[in-house]
Design an enzyme around this catalytic site. Sequence first.
Site, short mmCIF file in Angstrom:
data_model
loop_
_atom_site.label_atom_id
_atom_site.label_comp_id
_atom_site.label_asym_id
_atom_site.label_seq_id
_atom_site.Cartn_x
_atom_site.Cartn_y
_atom_site.Cartn_z
N GLU A 270 0.85 -1.21 0.00
CA GLU A 270 0.00 0.00 0.00
C GLU A 270 0.88 1.25 0.00
O GLU A 270 0.57 2.24 -0.66
CB GLU A 270 -0.93 0.02 1.21
CG GLU A 270 -1.95 -1.10 1.25
CD GLU A 270 -2.85 -1.14 0.03
OE1 GLU A 270 -3.11 -0.10 -0.59
OE2 GLU A 270 -3.29 -2.25 -0.32
N TRP A 273 1.87 1.83 -3.40
CA TRP A 273 0.82 2.51 -4.18
C TRP A 273 0.95 4.03 -4.01
O TRP A 273 0.75 4.79 -4.95
CB TRP A 273 -0.58 2.10 -3.71
CG TRP A 273 -1.15 0.91 -4.41
CD1 TRP A 273 -1.29 -0.34 -3.90
CD2 TRP A 273 -1.66 0.86 -5.76
NE1 TRP A 273 -1.87 -1.16 -4.84
CE2 TRP A 273 -2.11 -0.46 -5.99
CE3 TRP A 273 -1.78 1.79 -6.79
CZ2 TRP A 273 -2.66 -0.87 -7.20
CZ3 TRP A 273 -2.33 1.39 -8.00
CH2 TRP A 273 -2.76 0.08 -8.21
N TRP A 301 -21.00 12.70 -19.61
CA TRP A 301 -21.50 12.57 -18.23
C TRP A 301 -22.89 13.15 -18.13
O TRP A 301 -23.19 14.16 -18.74
CB TRP A 301 -20.56 13.31 -17.26
CG TRP A 301 -19.14 12.86 -17.33
CD1 TRP A 301 -18.08 13.56 -17.84
CD2 TRP A 301 -18.60 11.60 -16.89
NE1 TRP A 301 -16.92 12.82 -17.74
CE2 TRP A 301 -17.21 11.61 -17.16
CE3 TRP A 301 -19.15 10.47 -16.30
CZ2 TRP A 301 -16.37 10.54 -16.87
CZ3 TRP A 301 -18.32 9.40 -16.00
CH2 TRP A 301 -16.95 9.44 -16.28
N ASN A 336 -11.07 2.48 2.66
CA ASN A 336 -10.65 2.34 1.26
C ASN A 336 -11.62 1.52 0.42
O ASN A 336 -11.95 1.89 -0.71
CB ASN A 336 -9.26 1.72 1.20
CG ASN A 336 -8.81 1.50 -0.23
OD1 ASN A 336 -8.72 2.45 -1.00
ND2 ASN A 336 -8.57 0.25 -0.60
N TRP A 354 -15.97 12.09 -12.87
CA TRP A 354 -15.12 11.71 -11.74
C TRP A 354 -14.51 12.94 -11.06
O TRP A 354 -14.22 12.92 -9.87
CB TRP A 354 -14.02 10.73 -12.18
CG TRP A 354 -13.12 11.23 -13.29
CD1 TRP A 354 -13.33 11.09 -14.63
CD2 TRP A 354 -11.88 11.95 -13.16
NE1 TRP A 354 -12.31 11.69 -15.34
CE2 TRP A 354 -11.40 12.21 -14.46
CE3 TRP A 354 -11.14 12.40 -12.08
CZ2 TRP A 354 -10.21 12.90 -14.70
CZ3 TRP A 354 -9.94 13.08 -12.32
CH2 TRP A 354 -9.50 13.32 -13.61
N TRP A 377 -9.63 8.08 -8.05
CA TRP A 377 -10.82 8.45 -8.84
C TRP A 377 -10.69 8.02 -10.30
O TRP A 377 -11.65 7.53 -10.90
CB TRP A 377 -11.11 9.96 -8.73
CG TRP A 377 -11.93 10.20 -7.52
CD1 TRP A 377 -11.48 10.60 -6.29
CD2 TRP A 377 -13.34 9.98 -7.38
NE1 TRP A 377 -12.53 10.63 -5.40
CE2 TRP A 377 -13.68 10.26 -6.03
CE3 TRP A 377 -14.34 9.55 -8.25
CZ2 TRP A 377 -14.98 10.14 -5.56
CZ3 TRP A 377 -15.64 9.43 -7.77
CH2 TRP A 377 -15.95 9.72 -6.45
C1 LIG Z 1 -11.59 7.23 -4.86
C2 LIG Z 1 -10.38 7.13 -3.93
C3 LIG Z 1 -9.83 8.29 -3.39
C4 LIG Z 1 -8.72 8.23 -2.53
N1 LIG Z 1 -8.20 9.40 -2.03
C5 LIG Z 1 -7.06 9.35 -1.26
C6 LIG Z 1 -6.49 10.56 -0.75
O1 LIG Z 1 -6.95 11.68 -1.01
N2 LIG Z 1 -5.37 10.44 0.03
C7 LIG Z 1 -4.82 9.22 0.33
O2 LIG Z 1 -3.82 9.19 1.05
N3 LIG Z 1 -5.34 8.08 -0.16
C8 LIG Z 1 -6.44 8.10 -0.93
N4 LIG Z 1 -6.98 6.93 -1.39
C9 LIG Z 1 -6.30 5.65 -1.10
C10 LIG Z 1 -6.76 4.93 0.19
O3 LIG Z 1 -8.15 4.80 0.19
C11 LIG Z 1 -6.31 5.65 1.45
O4 LIG Z 1 -4.93 5.90 1.41
C12 LIG Z 1 -6.60 4.84 2.70
O5 LIG Z 1 -7.95 4.46 2.77
C13 LIG Z 1 -6.22 5.66 3.93
O6 LIG Z 1 -6.55 4.95 5.09
P1 LIG Z 1 -5.40 4.37 6.02
O7 LIG Z 1 -4.42 5.44 6.33
O8 LIG Z 1 -6.06 3.65 7.13
O9 LIG Z 1 -4.72 3.36 5.00
P2 LIG Z 1 -3.95 1.97 5.18
O10 LIG Z 1 -4.79 0.93 4.54
O11 LIG Z 1 -3.55 1.74 6.59
O12 LIG Z 1 -2.68 2.17 4.26
C14 LIG Z 1 -1.50 2.82 4.74
C15 LIG Z 1 -1.10 3.96 3.85
O13 LIG Z 1 -0.80 3.48 2.54
C16 LIG Z 1 -1.18 4.45 1.58
N5 LIG Z 1 -2.23 3.87 0.71
C17 LIG Z 1 -3.08 2.85 1.02
N6 LIG Z 1 -3.85 2.57 -0.05
C18 LIG Z 1 -3.49 3.42 -1.03
C19 LIG Z 1 -3.92 3.62 -2.37
N7 LIG Z 1 -4.87 2.88 -2.93
N8 LIG Z 1 -3.34 4.60 -3.07
C20 LIG Z 1 -2.36 5.37 -2.53
N9 LIG Z 1 -1.90 5.22 -1.28
C21 LIG Z 1 -2.46 4.25 -0.54
C22 LIG Z 1 -1.75 5.63 2.35
O14 LIG Z 1 -0.73 6.56 2.55
C23 LIG Z 1 -2.19 4.99 3.65
O15 LIG Z 1 -2.27 5.88 4.72
C24 LIG Z 1 -8.13 6.97 -2.24
C25 LIG Z 1 -8.70 5.81 -2.77
C26 LIG Z 1 -9.82 5.88 -3.61
C27 LIG Z 1 -10.41 4.60 -4.17
#
Ligand SMILES: Cc1cc2nc3c(=O)[nH]c(=O)nc-3n(C[C@H](O)[C@H](O)[C@H](O)COP(=O)(O)OP(=O)(O)OC[C@H]3O[C@@H](n4cnc5c(N)ncnc54)[C@H](O)[C@@H]3O)c2cc1C
Length: 450
Positions: A270, A273, A301, A336, A354, A377
């Site tokens: 993650e 990512w 759209w 997420n 989007w 998005w």
């Molecule tokens: C439509 C959409 C919008 C999103 N907008 C954001 C946003 O504005 N900011 C954001 O940080 N993440 C975003 N994410 C990715 C992800 O949903 C969040 O990082 C995550 O839910 C944050 O919760 P957590 O800190 O508990 O994550 P955890 O699951 O604990 O993951 C740890 C860290 O890994 C990174 N991470 C995890 N998943 C992703 C991912 N898919 N993409 C990029 N980094 C990731 C983040 O920094 C996160 O804090 C988005 C995902 C979607 C589908």
Amino acid sequence: METSCSIFWHRRDLRIEDNAGLYHALKGDAPVLPIFIFDRNILDKLPNPQDARVEFIHDSLVALAEAYQEHGGDLRVFYGFPEEIWSKLLEEYSPTAVYTNRDYEPYAKERDAAVARLLDDAGIPFNTYKDHVIFESEEVSKNDGGPYTVYTPYMRKWRTRLEDRKSTYEGQTISYFLKPYPTEKYLRNLLLGKSEVSIPGLKDMGFAPTELEIPPTSVPRSLIRRYDEQRNFPAIEGTSRLGLHFRHGTISIREKALRARGLNETYLKELIWRDFYSNILQAFPRVAHEEFKRDYAGIPWRNDPDEFAAWCAGKTGVPIVDAGMRQLNQSGFMHNRVRMIVASYLTKHLLIDWRWGEAYFAEKLLDFDLASNNGGWQWAAGCGTDAQPYFRIFNYESQQKKFDPDYTYVKEWVPEFGTPEYPKAPLVEHKFGRERALEVYKKALAEARG
Ligand SMILES: Cc1cc2nc3c(=O)[nH]c(=O)nc-3n(C[C@H](O)[C@H](O)[C@H](O)COP(=O)(O)OP(=O)(O)OC[C@H]3O[C@@H](n4cnc5c(N)ncnc54)[C@H](O)[C@@H]3O)c2cc1C
């Protein structure tokens, strides 16, 4: 005029520990004055005076100022337009050099280029460092030198690159790229302050406090260990909630990645990512405004304002979508799995651009980050780098059954669920919405591809 000094400019790195740019500043020739600027180019555009992110930055600066004071230094905090503030700072201090960590968002790059010109005119070096990511775009590139646009090969190369250079830390061999910067050893090189903390008040900047809860900067090891088993179930506190801290640098990405490596591979992926989407924004800044896949640019759209308002308010009649949107509205966070479901519902079932959803998330998410939000998005809408193909449309009913089978999450956020007050039918039902989206996407893509 003050004694000669250099200036370290904090932005997305609101911490002293393991801070790359600060470390280099402290190791330089002149004592270091740390500063932060509340940037009106950003703040003036925020629509809600109760913005928990501004409050979070403010509180983090109070803590940072106290930490500097313990070492005799003063953090100076300004409110205004960066170029104007820098012009004044140059007059007041004539710094020997300016240090900062790089920020890759398009606006930040423009701002930094303008400040770089000012400094250049004054003959002052502007030294910038990598701190916010493990790898910058050009450090993990394809064999032909170009940027990766698909996650899996990027992730593999990222991991190989991590092992490329080794270093020792606390008697262990670790990746050079994860080694912490020992800033604490050099704090005696701070410019001695007057022990005055003067941070503009929230009110003075037009903001008001909120009651949103900020997650802690550390998580139990047991949570990370079980991350892969628990992370998909929104009713469980199974994810780290560190997003906000990564965004503002109140924790170090190197430290967390180093820990994740030993604990949970899925968690590390993650974090990769996060680097990946930053890499995409660095290499293709145009994605901030347009579809990564250009042939998706002509989707007609529907953009129905009433349906958009219902989606924002969590009143679509789809329980998991409503729960997600209400979690976002009330807590500034959304799980997420649910982010993916609500984004799919908006762009496919409701056929709403989007960018509307992206902007709404940007306003509400505590962990809002342009690169990851845009990546998420575009993925959901089908037009992004790794996007799921347009014909794979999330079935919100099967997502509900799989990830919140007994509706615990839904009931937490939608108290009227299961009562006569909750809508009997969704705004757009799955089968109809799916077929309509397929038709619209297919036609638009066929036209774009000639
Ligand atoms: C439509 C959409 C919008 C999103 N907008 C954001 C946003 O504005 N900011 C954001 O940080 N993440 C975003 N994410 C990715 C992800 O949903 C969040 O990082 C995550 O839910 C944050 O919760 P957590 O800190 O508990 O994550 P955890 O699951 O604990 O993951 C740890 C860290 O890994 C990174 N991470 C995890 N998943 C992703 C991912 N898919 N993409 C990029 N980094 C990731 C983040 O920094 C996160 O804090 C988005 C995902 C979607 C589908």
